[in-house]
Design a protein around this motif. Structure first.
Motif, PDB file in Angstrom:
ATOM      1  N   GLY A   1       3.408  -1.638  -7.384  1.00  0.00           N
ATOM      2  CA  GLY A   1       2.825  -0.480  -7.861  1.00  0.00           C
ATOM      3  C   GLY A   1       1.600  -0.841  -8.941  1.00  0.00           C
ATOM      4  O   GLY A   1       1.824  -1.897  -9.440  1.00  0.00           O
ATOM      5  N   GLY A   2       0.757   0.019  -9.088  1.00  0.00           N
ATOM      6  CA  GLY A   2      -0.023  -0.183 -10.273  1.00  0.00           C
ATOM      7  C   GLY A   2      -1.297  -1.156  -9.976  1.00  0.00           C
ATOM      8  O   GLY A   2      -1.737  -1.594 -10.889  1.00  0.00           O
ATOM      9  N   LEU A   3      -1.648  -1.122  -8.723  1.00  0.00           N
ATOM     10  CA  LEU A   3      -2.625  -2.131  -8.309  1.00  0.00           C
ATOM     11  C   LEU A   3      -3.944  -1.511  -8.690  1.00  0.00           C
ATOM     12  O   LEU A   3      -4.349  -0.196  -8.548  1.00  0.00           O
ATOM     13  N   THR A   4      -4.830  -2.337  -9.527  1.00  0.00           N
ATOM     14  CA  THR A   4      -6.293  -1.977  -9.777  1.00  0.00           C
ATOM     15  C   THR A   4      -7.396  -2.197  -8.835  1.00  0.00           C
ATOM     16  O   THR A   4      -8.462  -1.834  -8.859  1.00  0.00           O
ATOM     17  N   ILE A   5      -6.813  -3.366  -7.957  1.00  0.00           N
ATOM     18  CA  ILE A   5      -7.844  -3.832  -6.879  1.00  0.00           C
ATOM     19  C   ILE A   5      -7.445  -3.276  -5.664  1.00  0.00           C
ATOM     20  O   ILE A   5      -6.164  -3.261  -5.037  1.00  0.00           O
ATOM     21  N   LYS A   6      -8.458  -2.820  -4.825  1.00  0.00           N
ATOM     22  CA  LYS A   6      -8.204  -2.219  -3.374  1.00  0.00           C
ATOM     23  C   LYS A   6      -9.187  -2.718  -2.465  1.00  0.00           C
ATOM     24  O   LYS A   6     -10.354  -2.740  -2.834  1.00  0.00           O
ATOM     25  N   PHE A   7      -8.311  -2.960  -1.413  1.00  0.00           N
ATOM     26  CA  PHE A   7      -9.176  -3.552  -0.312  1.00  0.00           C
ATOM     27  C   PHE A   7     -10.204  -2.359   0.330  1.00  0.00           C
ATOM     28  O   PHE A   7      -9.454  -1.329   0.476  1.00  0.00           O
ATOM     29  N   LYS A   8     -11.236  -2.771   0.608  1.00  0.00           N
ATOM     30  CA  LYS A   8     -12.136  -1.693   1.171  1.00  0.00           C
ATOM     31  C   LYS A   8     -12.560  -1.942   2.725  1.00  0.00           C
ATOM     32  O   LYS A   8     -12.025  -1.227   3.694  1.00  0.00           O
ATOM     33  N   GLN A   9     -13.017  -3.359   3.090  1.00  0.00           N
ATOM     34  CA  GLN A   9     -13.330  -3.524   4.339  1.00  0.00           C
ATOM     35  C   GLN A   9     -13.638  -4.966   4.651  1.00  0.00           C
ATOM     36  O   GLN A   9     -13.992  -5.645   3.906  1.00  0.00           O
ATOM     37  N   LEU A  10     -13.591  -5.136   5.898  1.00  0.00           N
ATOM     38  CA  LEU A  10     -14.057  -6.440   6.232  1.00  0.00           C
ATOM     39  C   LEU A  10     -15.404  -6.313   7.072  1.00  0.00           C
ATOM     40  O   LEU A  10     -15.666  -5.675   7.784  1.00  0.00           O
ATOM     41  N   ILE A  11     -16.235  -7.234   6.549  1.00  0.00           N
ATOM     42  CA  ILE A  11     -17.728  -7.297   7.068  1.00  0.00           C
ATOM     43  C   ILE A  11     -17.855  -8.524   7.923  1.00  0.00           C
ATOM     44  O   ILE A  11     -17.609  -9.677   7.478  1.00  0.00           O
TER      45      ILE A  11
END
Ligand SMILES: Cc1cc2nc3c(=O)[nH]c(=O)nc-3n(C[C@H](O)[C@H](O)[C@H](O)COP(=O)(O)OP(=O)(O)OC[C@H]3O[C@@H](n4cnc5c(N)ncnc54)[C@H](O)[C@@H]3O)c2cc1C
Ligand SMILES: Nc1ncnc2c1ncn2[C@@H]1O[C@H](COP(=O)(O)O)[C@@H](O)[C@H]1O
Lengths: 254, 318
Positions: free
Chosen positions: B181-191
């Motif tokens: 819980g409480g993550l402040t970093i989010k994965f968006k995408q692989l380029i």
């Protein structure tokens, strides 16, 4: 936005490294130091963000050989504040102690991003960025090649092998290990550094209680056998070139 | 505290990195010496089937969470630390890689375990571990000892054979429930990397240039030599970071792994991160003005000399 950039001096590998009499350390007497190249990239990325967003940039270093020069150079490049952490010796210090000393000082400051180099050539007990993040109890992304700020967040590119890149979105505050800035680190003429030495001053802050160690002891330094693998081709440049051509012919390459 | 040896495995796009298998091979030797169990730690989301490639381990601990679907420095550091905390193994191996560098220090600080970086060898005797780290860009080895009882290591790629750790067959799997819980970093995408340039992994001849070239004005003479040899130009990382050549030409850890018939290294020192990308080339010839350059440990033939003399001389003779 406030950005803090921890920087450090490392031995210049252009000069040979020499093991001291104890066999457990380098001979540091004649050692020449230079800024860790990845810290230079971290500072550059911070200065680019300053230009883009008006952020303030603070360069911070542990007291060590030649560190004033590195801090004044950072100021000449555009850092607003330069801080020297005293009471611990930065040269030959373990990464755990360095990270804890920096965390003691940075923990009392107001910051959104801490950006330091992804690694240094001498971090025997681990790269500083992630150790520092954990002593500060803040999230981290390392091996970073670009930072784009929007509000209280940043989009961060992290590099994997083969040119593959992952993008993350993070909310401030966080700690970043910078691999490469978006552009080559800027150059600043020595005259400008001299000028800033007269106008700017280094703030000194005590490290406080460090109380951690690497948890291991160095038992020896030893050089890898250089030339151990290669058959050396001697002679003048013309001779050497002729021998390379012969070699390529004999291997059916040319 | 247990006698176990943990290997923190890593994967991207459903594929394990070779370093995971190398650590399993190294971990097996350490486990034999300590008489402990070899445990592979696998983190992911709906990826339990990957465990079937971890047959070299005695057991797999699998943590499943949607935040672990793609590598996330915050989520993976938390999960790996929690798994270690629950077992307190003797040795934890993480890779000296983009993923491993986020997890080793996290485990070290959160579990108060010593950490040793750039590890190329480990030996166990009695109560203590002796570890060799490759420092100073491959120019100096440092041996350390810890009697802390447990230790995290960041293992250099190539320190052991991946083939020796690559074994199919599903070992027993323990599921581990993580709270993220409480993550402040989010994965968006692989380029994905650019594929429009020359593919240096397919070139039989590479003329590779490093910081010894001094500035981009000197690159045409390298291109001329490559053309005479019928090969392509590749480079070390600083050349790319200086924007003198595109990322597609970078050889090494964060660049490409190449295996040409000829790798001609000009003004490249041979840092471990570069060696990782070219050590398997069939014929390596290195030109460097520093007789102590680590590249000479890996090259088959070495030329101590000034590349600004050797390049024109060689081009003239081809
Ligand atoms: C996470 C991470 C990933 C990395 N990934 C990579 C990677 O993929 N690829 C990579 O290459 N690096 C990578 N690096 C960087 C690596 O650590 C080294 O900094 C880099 O490989 C050094 O490049 P170089 O050998 O060209 O430069 P240097 O180490 O500066 O070496 C230059 C060499 O040129 C020689 N030289 C100088 N002048 C002359 C002359 N006139 N004639 C002949 N020789 C001369 C010098 O003696 C020296 O040995 C990575 C680093 C990190 C932290
Ligand atoms: N920086 C550190 N990282 C990990 N473990 C540590 C660290 N410092 C101390 N320890 C642990 O604490 C014990 C006591 O170490 P010390 O504080 O150096 O007397 C060691 O045996 C280690 O297990």
């Amino acid at each position: 936005m406030n950005i803090i950039v921890p920087i450090k001096q490392v031995p210049d590998l252009v000069e040979g490294l020499e093991i001291d009499d104890s066999g457990k350390d380098l001979n540091r007497e004649w050692m020449k130091f230079k800024l860790n190249e990845f810290d230079d990239h971290a500072l550059e990325e911070a200065l680019i963000l300053k230009e883009e967003t008006g952020a303030t940039v603070t360069a911070i270093a542990l007291d060590s050989d030649d560190v004033d020069k590195a801090l004044f150079t950072a100021a000449a490049k555009g850092a607003d504040t330069i801080i020297k952490v005293t009471g611990v010796s930065g040269t030959g210090l373990s990464s755990h102690e360095a990270a804890k000393a920096l965390a003691n000082v940075i923990g009392g400051m107001s910051y959104d991003l801490v950006m330091t180099g992804v690694q240094a050539i001498d971090d025997r007990d681990g790269q500083l960025a992630v150790l520092l993040a954990h002593y500060l109890d803040k999230p981290h992304v390392s091996v970073v090649t670009s930072v784009t700020v929007a509000g209280d967040q940043a989009v961060i590119s992290k590099e994997y092998g083969g040119g593959l890149v992952a993008e993350f979105e993070g909310t401030f505050p966080m700690v970043l290990g910078i691999q490469a800035a978006r552009q080559s680190p800027r150059y600043v003429p020595v005259a400008k550094v001299r000028q800033i030495m007269r106008s700017a001053s280094i703030e000194e802050v005590a490290a406080g209680d460090v109380g951690v160690s690497s948890g291991s002891d160095i038992t020896k330094y030893f050089t890898p056998v250089s030339g151990g693998g290669a058959e050396m081709i001697g002679g003048s440049a013309e001779d050497q070139a002729a021998k390379i051509v012969e070699l390529l012919k004999s291997k059916g390459i040319k | 505290m247990s006698n176990q040896v943990f290997v923190i495995t890593e994967h991207i796009n459903g594929q394990f990195d070779d370093s995971s298998f190398e650590m399993l091979a190294m971990g097996r030797e350490v486990a034999s010496a300590t008489g402990g169990e070899l445990v592979a730690v696998l983190m992911g989301h709906n990826q339990k089937d990957l465990a079937s490639q971890l047959g070299a381990a005695d057991k797999v601990i699998y943590a499943d969470h949607e935040s672990l679907a793609n590598f996330n420095p915050q989520a993976h550091a938390k999960a790996a630390s929690a798994i270690v905390a629950a077992n307190m193994p003797r040795v934890v191996l993480t890779a000296y890689s983009s993923q491993g560098m986020e997890m080793g220090p996290a485990i070290s600080v959160s579990q108060n375990m010593p950490l040793l970086a750039y590890v190329s060898g480990i030996s166990v005797s009695g109560g203590s571990l002796t570890v060799v780290s490759q420092l100073y860009g491959g120019k100096m080895n440092v041996e350390s000892q810890t009697s802390a009882g447990h230790c995290v290591m960041s293992v250099l790629p190539g320190a052991a054979s991946a083939d020796a750790g690559r074994k199919d067959g599903a070992p027993a799997i323990d599921d581990f429930a993580v709270d993220l819980g409480g993550l402040t970093i989010k994965f968006k995408q692989l380029i994905e990397p650019d594929k429009s340039d020359v593919d240096i992994t397919q070139q039989p001849i590479l003329v590779s240039v490093g910081r010894g070239i001094q500035n981009s004005d000197n690159l045409p003479m390298v291109e001329e030599l490559a053309a005479k040899l019928g090969g392509a130009v590749s480079c070390s990382r600083p050349i790319v970071d200086s924007k003198w050549m595109p990322k597609t030409r970078q050889v090494g850890k964060s660049g490409l792994k190449v295996k040409p018939k000829l790798y001609l290294a000009l003004g490249i020192s041979g840092a471990p991160e570069h060696i990782e990308g070219m050590k398997d080339a069939e014929l390596i010839i290195a030109v460097n003005s520093d007789p102590k350059a680590p590249i000479f440990d890996f090259a088959h033939y070495g030329v101590e000399g000034d590349l600004f003399d050797i390049i024109p001389a060689l081009t003239g003779k081809l």
